[in-house]
Design a protein around this motif. Sequence first.
Motif, mmCIF file in Angstrom:
data_model
loop_
_atom_site.group_PDB
_atom_site.id
_atom_site.type_symbol
_atom_site.label_atom_id
_atom_site.label_comp_id
_atom_site.label_asym_id
_atom_site.label_seq_id
_atom_site.Cartn_x
_atom_site.Cartn_y
_atom_site.Cartn_z
ATOM 1 N N ASP A 108 -21.707 -21.856 -2.894
ATOM 2 C CA ASP A 108 -20.508 -21.148 -2.524
ATOM 3 C C ASP A 108 -19.155 -22.835 -2.680
ATOM 4 O OD1 ASP A 108 -18.101 -20.098 -2.147
ATOM 5 O OD2 ASP A 108 -18.333 -19.766 -0.056
ATOM 6 N N ASP A 110 -16.534 -22.741 -2.347
ATOM 7 C CA ASP A 110 -15.324 -22.752 -1.198
ATOM 8 C C ASP A 110 -16.351 -22.802 -0.147
ATOM 9 O OD1 ASP A 110 -12.715 -22.011 -3.096
ATOM 10 O OD2 ASP A 110 -13.754 -19.294 -2.500
ATOM 11 N N ARG A 134 -13.004 -30.660 -2.829
ATOM 12 C CA ARG A 134 -11.423 -30.059 -3.504
ATOM 13 C C ARG A 134 -11.370 -30.088 -4.914
ATOM 14 N NH1 ARG A 134 -9.807 -32.694 1.404
ATOM 15 N NH2 ARG A 134 -9.466 -34.656 0.021
ATOM 16 N N ARG A 137 -13.545 -28.060 -7.412
ATOM 17 C CA ARG A 137 -12.557 -26.508 -6.815
ATOM 18 C C ARG A 137 -11.551 -26.720 -7.849
ATOM 19 N NH1 ARG A 137 -13.398 -25.890 -0.929
ATOM 20 N NH2 ARG A 137 -11.631 -26.981 -0.889
ATOM 21 N N SER A 141 -11.511 -23.412 -11.090
ATOM 22 C CA SER A 141 -9.716 -23.268 -10.669
ATOM 23 C C SER A 141 -8.780 -23.288 -12.900
ATOM 24 C CB SER A 141 -9.578 -23.121 -9.824
ATOM 25 O OG SER A 141 -8.167 -22.562 -9.234
ATOM 26 N N GLY A 201 -15.529 -14.958 -4.797
ATOM 27 C CA GLY A 201 -16.288 -14.849 -3.594
ATOM 28 C C GLY A 201 -16.577 -14.428 -2.637
#
Length: 348
Positions: A108, A110, A134, A137, A141, A201
């Motif tokens: 995951d 997140d 970070r 991600r 994204s 998520g």
Amino acid sequence: MRNAFNTLFGRLFGVLLVAIVLAHVLAVLWFLHYGPPPPPPVATLTEQSDGTLQPAEPQAYSRPRLRGAVVLLSFQCISLIIAAWFGAKLLSRPIQRLSAAAERLSLDLDSPPLDESGPREARQAASTFNLMQRRIREQVSQRARMLGAVSHDLRTPLSRLKLRLEQIDDMRLQGQMRQDLDDMIGMLDATLSYLHEQRTGESRQWLDVQALVQSLSENAQDQGTDVQCQGQSAPLQVQPMALRSCLNNLIDNALRYAGTARIELQDSPQALLIRVIDHGPGIAAEQREAVFEPFFRLEGSRNRNSGGVGLGMTIAKEAVERLGGRLSLEETPGGGLTAKIWLPRASS
């Protein structure tokens, strides 16, 4: 026992333990061999019954100082072993935390960041790990937004092209071009769905997998397809939508190439095994890993009626991996393809 020492803690503790024990064994051997020699026995006289004096038997000499040293060394050895255990545990704890955080991140993106506490090296490693998380991600994204925007914006000119096809008098050419445009729109829709699956998520919940499989089988039969299920399973903690998406893609793949499918459940205390079995043409062994690549299609399936767009198996595998499981393909006895889903239980 062998695996217990195949960790950072086990190796640190093992090295310290061997060094401590070897040092104390050598010390004991030194004392036994080079200890102070006993003093000569003191001759004593004992009075006999007839009144004469005779020398008494010499008494064996004990080394009280040597026994005291052995006891002291034993106590010191035990104390150092305990200290080595706590020291190795303290040194390996930051590595264990980092390993656990990396495993959570693989499942995951997140997942919560790593606590930046402890010694300076541990804080620096945790800070670097959180920065890496970070950036990953942000990159994922950004890629999803870019591909989503491109896929969405391409629909507008493709829709205009479909309208302009009506101006073509050649009906055969018009039909071919319309089919090509429909294929492109289908690929865009599949891409958007794939990106949505990656961004979602979903939290883990307890799910009755047996009831889910039976429901999918009944829905397929209501649509006129032959999907059978057998086996039993206890509830499992999963992401329900991810598992449903995975099974739907595998069932659709089996129906597309074989016309029928059978789902088998095999439960155990360690894991749940789900097999989606068909008796279609199958896949050559050297190509079974390649079918999990996005937009990969076998040469024999590159037709508009059965080929799809090549994302179903990719979505299925990534859904299983988000659950901490594995998806593999093997040949069905008698011919065909069997997709095996291995899902671990939380207690394993």
